[in-house]
Design a protein around this motif. Structure first.
Motif, PDB file in Angstrom:
ATOM      1  N   LEU A  53     -53.232 122.768  58.406  1.00 22.47           N
ATOM      2  CA  LEU A  53     -52.203 121.737  58.253  1.00 22.47           C
ATOM      3  C   LEU A  53     -52.662 120.416  58.864  1.00 22.47           C
ATOM      4  CD1 LEU A  53     -48.943 123.763  58.996  1.00 22.47           C
ATOM      5  CD2 LEU A  53     -49.874 123.085  56.772  1.00 22.47           C
ATOM      6  N   ALA A  54     -53.309 120.499  60.010  1.00 18.62           N
ATOM      7  CA  ALA A  54     -53.829 119.286  60.650  1.00 18.62           C
ATOM      8  C   ALA A  54     -54.926 118.668  59.792  1.00 18.62           C
ATOM      9  CB  ALA A  54     -54.361 119.622  62.041  1.00 18.62           C
ATOM     10  N   GLU A  55     -55.760 119.511  59.213  1.00 13.79           N
ATOM     11  CA  GLU A  55     -56.846 119.005  58.368  1.00 13.79           C
ATOM     12  C   GLU A  55     -56.285 118.340  57.115  1.00 13.79           C
ATOM     13  OE1 GLU A  55     -60.633 120.823  55.987  1.00 13.79           O
ATOM     14  OE2 GLU A  55     -60.100 121.763  57.892  1.00 13.79           O
ATOM     15  N   ALA A  61     -56.311 113.837  66.504  1.00 14.97           N
ATOM     16  CA  ALA A  61     -56.020 113.973  67.932  1.00 14.97           C
ATOM     17  C   ALA A  61     -54.598 114.506  68.093  1.00 14.97           C
ATOM     18  CB  ALA A  61     -56.147 112.621  68.626  1.00 14.97           C
ATOM     19  N   THR A  62     -54.359 115.139  69.228  1.00 13.95           N
ATOM     20  CA  THR A  62     -53.001 115.608  69.533  1.00 13.95           C
ATOM     21  C   THR A  62     -52.625 115.140  70.917  1.00 13.95           C
ATOM     22  OG1 THR A  62     -53.815 117.691  70.448  1.00 13.95           O
ATOM     23  CG2 THR A  62     -53.203 117.687  68.105  1.00 13.95           C
ATOM     24  N   PRO A  63     -51.351 114.970  71.189  1.00 13.72           N
ATOM     25  CA  PRO A  63     -50.263 115.053  70.218  1.00 13.72           C
ATOM     26  C   PRO A  63     -50.237 113.847  69.273  1.00 13.72           C
ATOM     27  CG  PRO A  63     -49.399 114.676  72.438  1.00 13.72           C
ATOM     28  CD  PRO A  63     -50.883 114.773  72.554  1.00 13.72           C
ATOM     29  N   THR A  64     -49.832 114.091  68.036  1.00 16.36           N
ATOM     30  CA  THR A  64     -49.640 113.039  67.042  1.00 16.36           C
ATOM     31  C   THR A  64     -48.290 113.235  66.387  1.00 16.36           C
ATOM     32  OG1 THR A  64     -51.995 112.784  66.548  1.00 16.36           O
ATOM     33  CG2 THR A  64     -50.458 112.054  64.859  1.00 16.36           C
ATOM     34  N   ARG A  74     -46.086 106.791  58.930  1.00 20.76           N
ATOM     35  CA  ARG A  74     -46.648 106.210  60.161  1.00 20.76           C
ATOM     36  C   ARG A  74     -47.088 107.338  61.076  1.00 20.76           C
ATOM     37  NH1 ARG A  74     -43.994 101.057  61.532  1.00 20.76           N
ATOM     38  NH2 ARG A  74     -44.500  99.752  59.761  1.00 20.76           N
ATOM     39  N   LYS A  75     -48.131 107.081  61.877  1.00 22.19           N
ATOM     40  CA  LYS A  75     -48.600 108.060  62.856  1.00 22.19           C
ATOM     41  C   LYS A  75     -48.680 107.397  64.221  1.00 22.19           C
ATOM     42  CE  LYS A  75     -51.055 110.908  59.609  1.00 22.19           C
ATOM     43  NZ  LYS A  75     -52.279 111.090  58.883  1.00 22.19           N
ATOM     44  N   ILE A  76     -48.212 108.122  65.225  1.00 22.33           N
ATOM     45  CA  ILE A  76     -48.261 107.660  66.607  1.00 22.33           C
ATOM     46  C   ILE A  76     -49.017 108.727  67.390  1.00 22.33           C
ATOM     47  CG2 ILE A  76     -46.913 107.005  68.634  1.00 22.33           C
ATOM     48  CD1 ILE A  76     -44.545 106.537  66.638  1.00 22.33           C
ATOM     49  N   ILE A  77     -50.094 108.326  68.039  1.00 18.16           N
ATOM     50  CA  ILE A  77     -50.930 109.265  68.785  1.00 18.16           C
ATOM     51  C   ILE A  77     -50.670 109.090  70.274  1.00 18.16           C
ATOM     52  CG2 ILE A  77     -53.307 109.957  69.297  1.00 18.16           C
ATOM     53  CD1 ILE A  77     -54.028 108.753  66.520  1.00 18.16           C
ATOM     54  N   GLY A  78     -50.521 110.205  70.986  1.00 23.87           N
ATOM     55  CA  GLY A  78     -50.323 110.163  72.431  1.00 23.87           C
ATOM     56  C   GLY A  78     -49.113 110.967  72.843  1.00 23.87           C
TER      57      GLY A  78
END
Length: 102
Positions: A53-55, A61-64, A74-78
Motif C-alpha cells: 500500500l505504501a509502495e 517516509a513515515t509517518p505520512t 496532499r501529503k504531510i510528512i512528520g
C-alpha cells in the motif's frame, strides 16, 4: 445560511508503534475531533504490515498523512506536531481564513 461541510478522506501511514507514529496518530485524532467534527474518514496503514500500500501510494517516509478528498491530494510528512502546518496542508485553515473575510 450554513455552508455545506466538506468530507475529508485521510490516510495515515505509520511504521509500527514507534514514538513518532503514536504521536502522529494522537495529534491527528485531536485535530480531527476538534476541527472536523465527524466529517472525515481516517484509515491508518502500517507500512510494516502492508508495504504494498505504501509502495502504491509512493510513501517514502513515515509517518505520512495523505489527504485524498477533497482534491487536491496532499501529503504531510512528520509527527504532525505543527498544528497550523497540518491545518494548512488539509486546506482547513485556508478555508476558515477565506470564510472570515466574507
Amino acid at each position: 445560511m450554513s455552508a455545506v461541510k466538506k468530507t475529508y478522506i485521510l490516510k495515515l501511514y505509520v511504521a509500527g508503534n514507534t514514538p513518532n507514529s503514536i504521536r502522529a496518530l494522537k495529534t491527528l485524532n485531536n485535530i480531527l475531533e476538534e476541527e472536523f467534527q465527524g466529517v472525515y474518514a481516517l484509515k491508518v496503514i502500517d507500512v510494516l504490515k502492508n508495504p504494498q500500500l505504501a509502495e502504491e501510494d509512493k510513501i517514502l517516509a513515515t509517518p505520512t498523512l495523505s489527504k485524498i478528498l477533497p482534491p487536491p491530494v496532499r501529503k504531510i510528512i512528520g509527527d504532525l506536531s505543527d498544528r497550523e502546518r497540518v491545518l494548512i496542508g488539509l486546506d482547513l485553515l485556508y478555508d476558515e481564513l477565506r470564510e472570515d473575510d466574507s
